[in-house]
Every structure is written in structure tokens, then in C-alpha cells.
Design a protein around this motif. Structure first.
Motif, PDB file in Angstrom:
ATOM      1  N   MET A   1       1.387  -1.114   0.131  1.00 20.41           N
ATOM      2  CA  MET A   1       0.192  -0.380  -0.346  1.00 20.41           C
ATOM      3  C   MET A   1       0.555   1.427  -0.050  1.00 20.41           C
ATOM      4  O   MET A   1       0.696   2.204  -0.687  1.00 20.41           O
ATOM      5  CB  MET A   1      -1.307   0.123   0.808  1.00 20.41           C
ATOM      6  N   ALA A   2       2.260   1.837   0.853  1.00 21.54           N
ATOM      7  CA  ALA A   2       3.009   2.498   0.937  1.00 21.54           C
ATOM      8  C   ALA A   2       3.497   2.882  -0.405  1.00 21.54           C
ATOM      9  O   ALA A   2       4.003   3.787  -0.960  1.00 21.54           O
ATOM     10  CB  ALA A   2       4.032   2.503   1.728  1.00 21.54           C
ATOM     11  N   THR A   3       4.004   1.150  -1.190  1.00 20.84           N
ATOM     12  CA  THR A   3       4.319   1.792  -2.337  1.00 20.84           C
ATOM     13  C   THR A   3       3.535   2.099  -3.576  1.00 20.84           C
ATOM     14  O   THR A   3       4.108   3.478  -4.078  1.00 20.84           O
ATOM     15  CB  THR A   3       5.085   0.428  -3.255  1.00 20.84           C
ATOM     16  N   ALA A   4       2.312   1.805  -3.530  1.00 23.52           N
ATOM     17  CA  ALA A   4       1.944   1.979  -4.270  1.00 23.52           C
ATOM     18  C   ALA A   4       0.994   3.598  -4.267  1.00 23.52           C
ATOM     19  O   ALA A   4       0.496   4.298  -5.236  1.00 23.52           O
ATOM     20  CB  ALA A   4       0.409   1.418  -3.765  1.00 23.52           C
ATOM     21  N   THR A   5       0.953   4.112  -3.116  1.00 27.15           N
ATOM     22  CA  THR A   5       1.129   5.181  -2.383  1.00 27.15           C
ATOM     23  C   THR A   5       1.740   6.294  -3.028  1.00 27.15           C
ATOM     24  O   THR A   5       1.747   7.876  -3.568  1.00 27.15           O
ATOM     25  CB  THR A   5       0.378   5.547  -0.861  1.00 27.15           C
ATOM     26  N   ALA A   6       2.776   6.178  -2.452  1.00 27.94           N
ATOM     27  CA  ALA A   6       4.379   6.722  -3.050  1.00 27.94           C
ATOM     28  C   ALA A   6       3.809   7.342  -4.865  1.00 27.94           C
ATOM     29  O   ALA A   6       4.710   7.469  -5.349  1.00 27.94           O
ATOM     30  CB  ALA A   6       5.401   6.074  -2.948  1.00 27.94           C
ATOM     31  N   GLY A   7       3.970   5.914  -4.961  1.00 26.98           N
ATOM     32  CA  GLY A   7       3.389   5.792  -6.670  1.00 26.98           C
ATOM     33  C   GLY A   7       3.020   7.070  -6.838  1.00 26.98           C
ATOM     34  O   GLY A   7       2.751   7.636  -8.369  1.00 26.98           O
ATOM     35  N   THR A   8       1.699   6.761  -6.809  1.00 23.42           N
ATOM     36  CA  THR A   8       1.010   7.949  -7.326  1.00 23.42           C
ATOM     37  C   THR A   8       0.970   9.479  -6.586  1.00 23.42           C
ATOM     38  O   THR A   8       0.564  10.413  -7.525  1.00 23.42           O
ATOM     39  CB  THR A   8      -0.752   7.299  -6.111  1.00 23.42           C
TER      40      THR A   8
END
Length: 308
Positions: A1-8
Motif C-alpha cells: 500500500m505504501a509503495t502504491a501511495t508513493a507511486g501515485t
């Protein structure tokens, strides 16, 4: 989730920099660096100059979106942009743009030279403030007058590696300056309803499509003439001349066909070709200047780095 958020989050700020537009800007800046010296340009100045110009162009793009948020919201082409869609707040965008601008000036001042930093800053202000705030809303000649800021990158790259503003660098600026009106007005024809809805006085809105088509044809003819000047002045050779003439004749054919286009989408075909034209033209300049001598008999087997 953290990775997805950072990517967004990264994607949101990446979109704020208009990456496709900036890619063309830094490409021409890089070509300016290679054309400025025999052999390879000095490594530190070219790499850091490229970075500094990219940061400044990205900052200018972000400032443009901040100041144009009201207009962008009314146009289908730009209604998805991060500020308009609420993915990035105006305050966040301002802080981001200022950080990019400050970092750009620091990089250029420390690793290149003062002239490169000053000219890059002037170009940033010219596009982000003078064009966006005043010219874009004041006159249908906005893209012509404001085009000087967008045409500067080859000279910025040249100055970053040499510290001087050579007449040949200004010739590269002239080519992009003359290229800008037919490039942008083709898009403006296709998007004229968007500009009318946003109350932006683009030429097809104020003077009509037919008049704009004539202007595109006129500037394309002028562009073909200007594109030959590097050969006339001895900056380039016959390889470039041949490429420039072929590219220019194709552009002229498109501009002529646009006078009575087969459909409404043809203006976008002209717009898309104009991008290919500029990239190919500058690529021909580079090949003529640097790569061909390497392949010629008697040339040095290895190109040395130019002295810093």
C-alpha cells in the motif's frame, strides 16, 4: 500500500511538470550542448547543465498549471491536470515549483556558469509569467511573441558548456522560434472550441480557421528558409541540408493540405508531424556535426572529451 501511495504521489507531481513537453525542451538543449564543441562536451557541465535546464523547465510547467488552473478546467485537453482535478493543491504546487526553480539555479550556478543560470531564469520567467499571465490572455499573437522563451533551450545548453552565447546558438533559437507558430496553431485549430470556451484569444478564435491556415503556411515556408541557414553559415554540411530540405518539404505538403483538409483531425496530424520534424531536424544537425566525422576515413578512432 505504501509503495502504491508513493507511486501515485510521484505520478501527480510528475504530471505537474508536463513531461512530454519538457522532454522536447531538454532534447533540444542537449543537442545545443553537443553542437557547441568539437567532440564530446565536458562531462560535468553537460550533465549538470542538462539537469538544471530540466528542473527549470519543469518548474515553469508547474507554474503555468498553477496560473492557468481556471482556464485548464474549461478545456477538455487539460481538465485532467493535477491541480484542476484536485490531486495536488495550489499551495503544494507552488512549493514544488519554487523548490524546482531554486534547485535549478543552484545546480547551474555551482556546476556550469552564471550566464547559463541567468538565461535559464529569464526563460523560466518569460514562459511561466510573461506568456502565461499576460501574453496568453492579451493577444492572438501570444504564441509568436512568447515563443522566444520556449525557443531558448538550445542556447541554454550551448552556454552551459561554453559560458558564451555564440551566433550559431542563436540560429538554433531562431529555428524553434519560427517553428512554434505552425506547430501550436495546428493544435489551436483542432482545439479552438476549448480556447473559445476558456476565453483565450488564440488565432483561430479571433481571426478564424481559414486565416490561421494561411498563417501556418506562411510560417512553414519561412521555417524551411530558416532551416537552411545552418548550412549557409557553415555550421553544418550537406548531410544536414538534405535532411532539412526533405523534412521541410513534407511539412510544406502538410501545411498546404491543411488549407483544404480531408477532415477535422488533419490539424492534429500536422501538429504531430511538427514534433517529429523538430526532433529529426536537430538529430540531423547532431549527426552532421559529430557522428559523421567519426565514420569518415582518416577521422580519429576515439573522440576525446573536450577540455572543461
Amino acid at each position: 500500500m505504501a509503495t502504491a501511495t508513493a507511486g501515485t504521489v510521484f505520478r501527480q507531481y510528475w504530471d505537474l511538470t508536463k513531461p512530454r513537453v519538457v522532454a522536447l525542451i531538454v532534447f533540444t538543449a542537449a543537442i545545443g550542448m553537443f553542437l557547441a564543441v568539437p567532440g564530446l562536451p565536458p562531462l560535468r557541465e553537460s550533465v549538470m547543465g542538462f539537469l538544471g535546464i530540466w528542473l527549470a523547465a519543469s518548474s515553469a510547467a508547474a507554474i503555468n498549471q498553477i496560473l492557468d488552473a481556471r482556464i485548464d478546467a474549461k478545456m477538455a485537453r487539460t481538465s485532467w491536470r493535477p491541480i484542476v482535478s484536485g490531486r495536488v493543491t495550489a499551495r503544494q504546487a507552488v512549493l514544488f515549483a519554487l523548490a524546482l526553480a531554486a534547485l535549478s539555479m543552484l545546480v547551474l550556478l555551482v556546476f556550469t556558469n552564471v550566464l547559463a543560470a541567468l538565461l535559464t531564469f529569464a526563460s523560466l520567467i518569460g514562459y511561466a509569467i510573461v506568456y502565461t499571465v499576460y501574453l496568453k490572455r492579451a493577444t492572438p499573437q501570444n504564441i509568436v511573441i512568447g515563443g522566444i522563451a520556449g525557443a531558448a533551450p538550445p542556447a541554454l545548453g550551448w552556454v552551459a558548456v561554453t559560458g558564451t552565447l555564440d551566433p550559431h546558438a542563436l540560429l538554433l533559437v531562431l529555428i524553434i522560434f519560427v517553428w512554434t507558430p505552425p506547430h501550436f496553431w495546428a493544435l489551436a485549430i483542432f482545439r479552438r472550441q476549448d480556447y473559445a470556451r476558456a476565453m483565450v484569444p488564440m488565432l483561430p478564435v479571433t481571426h478564424g480557421v481559414e486565416y490561421t491556415r494561411w498563417q501556418i503556411l506562411f510560417y512553414t515556408v519561412l521555417l524551411v528558409v530558416v532551416s537552411v541557414l545552418p548550412w549557409v553559415t557553415g555550421m553544418s554540411g550537406l548531410f544536414y541540408l538534405g535532411g532539412a530540405l526533405v523534412l521541410g518539404l513534407v511539412f510544406l505538403a502538410h501545411a498546404w493540405k491543411l488549407m483544404d483538409p480531408p477532415d477535422e483531425l488533419y490539424a492534429m496530424k500536422v501538429f504531430n508531424y511538427s514534433i517529429v520534424y523538430l526532433m529529426a531536424l536537430f538529430a540531423f544537425l547532431l549527426v552532421d556535426h559529430w557522428l559523421l566525422p567519426v565514420l569518415q576515413p582518416g577521422a580519429m578512432a576515439v573522440m576525446e572529451f573536450a577540455p572543461a
